[in-house]
Design a protein around this motif. Sequence first.
Motif, PDB file in Angstrom:
ATOM      1  N   UNK A  25       7.911  -3.094 -23.388  1.00 11.30           N
ATOM      2  CA  UNK A  25       7.620  -4.374 -22.755  1.00 11.30           C
ATOM      3  C   UNK A  25       8.433  -4.525 -21.473  1.00 11.30           C
ATOM      4  N   UNK A  26       7.969  -5.381 -20.543  1.00  9.84           N
ATOM      5  CA  UNK A  26       8.725  -5.608 -19.306  1.00  9.84           C
ATOM      6  C   UNK A  26       9.708  -6.772 -19.391  1.00  9.84           C
ATOM      7  N   UNK A  27       9.738  -7.465 -20.551  1.00  6.11           N
ATOM      8  CA  UNK A  27      10.637  -8.615 -20.701  1.00  6.11           C
ATOM      9  C   UNK A  27      11.293  -8.596 -22.076  1.00  6.11           C
ATOM     10  N   UNK A  28      12.571  -8.945 -22.138  1.00  5.00           N
ATOM     11  CA  UNK A  28      13.300  -8.944 -23.404  1.00  5.00           C
ATOM     12  C   UNK A  28      12.805 -10.013 -24.364  1.00  5.00           C
ATOM     13  N   UNK A  29      12.043 -10.997 -23.862  1.00  9.69           N
ATOM     14  CA  UNK A  29      11.490 -12.039 -24.725  1.00  9.69           C
ATOM     15  C   UNK A  29      10.674 -11.432 -25.859  1.00  9.69           C
ATOM     16  N   UNK A  30       9.945 -10.366 -25.561  1.00 12.03           N
ATOM     17  CA  UNK A  30       9.145  -9.700 -26.590  1.00 12.03           C
ATOM     18  C   UNK A  30      10.035  -9.050 -27.649  1.00 12.03           C
ATOM     19  N   UNK A  81      12.412  -3.064 -24.348  1.00 11.24           N
ATOM     20  CA  UNK A  81      12.043  -3.621 -23.046  1.00 11.24           C
ATOM     21  C   UNK A  81      12.964  -3.062 -21.977  1.00 11.24           C
ATOM     22  N   UNK A  82      12.425  -2.962 -20.778  1.00 12.12           N
ATOM     23  CA  UNK A  82      13.216  -2.533 -19.621  1.00 12.12           C
ATOM     24  C   UNK A  82      12.751  -3.360 -18.441  1.00 12.12           C
ATOM     25  N   UNK A  83      13.677  -4.093 -17.854  1.00 16.79           N
ATOM     26  CA  UNK A  83      13.300  -5.025 -16.797  1.00 16.79           C
ATOM     27  C   UNK A  83      14.401  -5.159 -15.761  1.00 16.79           C
ATOM     28  N   UNK A  84      14.000  -5.516 -14.565  1.00 17.39           N
ATOM     29  CA  UNK A  84      14.972  -5.814 -13.530  1.00 17.39           C
ATOM     30  C   UNK A  84      15.680  -7.115 -13.864  1.00 17.39           C
TER      31      UNK A  84
END
Length: 337
Positions: free
Chosen positions: A259-264, A272-275
Amino acid sequence: MTILAVRMQRRSFLCALASLTAGFASSSTEAAERLRLAAFMVGLPLDHPIVLTRLGILKRLMVQRGWIEGQNIRYLVRSSNSDPQTLATTARELVGEAPDVIVAGSSTETAAILAATRTIPVLFSTASDPVGSGFVRSLERPEGNATGFSNNEPSMAAKWVDLLREIAPATLRIGVIFNPASAAAGGVTYVEHLSRSASEVGISLVSAPVSALSEIEPALAELAAQPGTGLFFPPDSFTFRNARVIAPLVAKYRMPTMYPYETFVEAGGLISYTGGRDESDLVMASYIDLIFRGANVAELPVQFSRSFELVINEKTAMALGLTIPLSLRVRASRIVS
């Protein structure tokens, strides 16, 4: 210009924001005395913790720059409540207030605002693919009335694929689920980048667009029918809003998912891995300040994250029969247990 050179240029620019602000302050004292209106349009409810937290941080940053609410600045916040039917209406109403600047919460809000005005400065607090979405002509020099911050650019596709393979080595293909109506640039840019990155390591890619929450489970069931399938949800305001519904559904079909957001991940997703988003608050405050003091929005480059966050759900990994390798443990920003 290479991607590395662009990043270095943005980093240098971000570090120089304080001195730029000081320069404008010394020559724009009279402009700063006028009561300015900063408008905000978000998709989440106005009482949502994320909205309250982000707005509170931004107001404190604005105070540090000399902008005191009720004295020389006032704030107007509106929400579309993630309703496509009211999105355009909310944007037009906000533009009708003639604010000095409008801050958009996501690509969805940015598109609606830019459809309503091409003169008022618009700042996107996150827009994953601003060029592909048509918000700016280039990252270094937007040339329109919009600029801002992005924390999940399409070139991150290779990293997303590599991390999914690292935690789930048996992955043979990746299903990509997104809503073309709300994903950045309709999801096209992300699918293209993901397809190239996946093919380079011998993984096939399956695009699975959806248009409603009710379509997600059938898509999951179809993808899960083939063993060795993993998933990726690209940046998309629709899936983000429904993270707490989507993550349990994915768990039901037992597919490793990036996922692109830790919310998931907090809702039960695997990884998740996101900027980092914290830099967005600094960019928004600095750009609002610069615009109020006379800067041209068309000359303010789009800024991207300089830090990244890797979050893994250990309980979910165990449920999938996966072992989190030490190489991921030591790099993880946080492991949810």
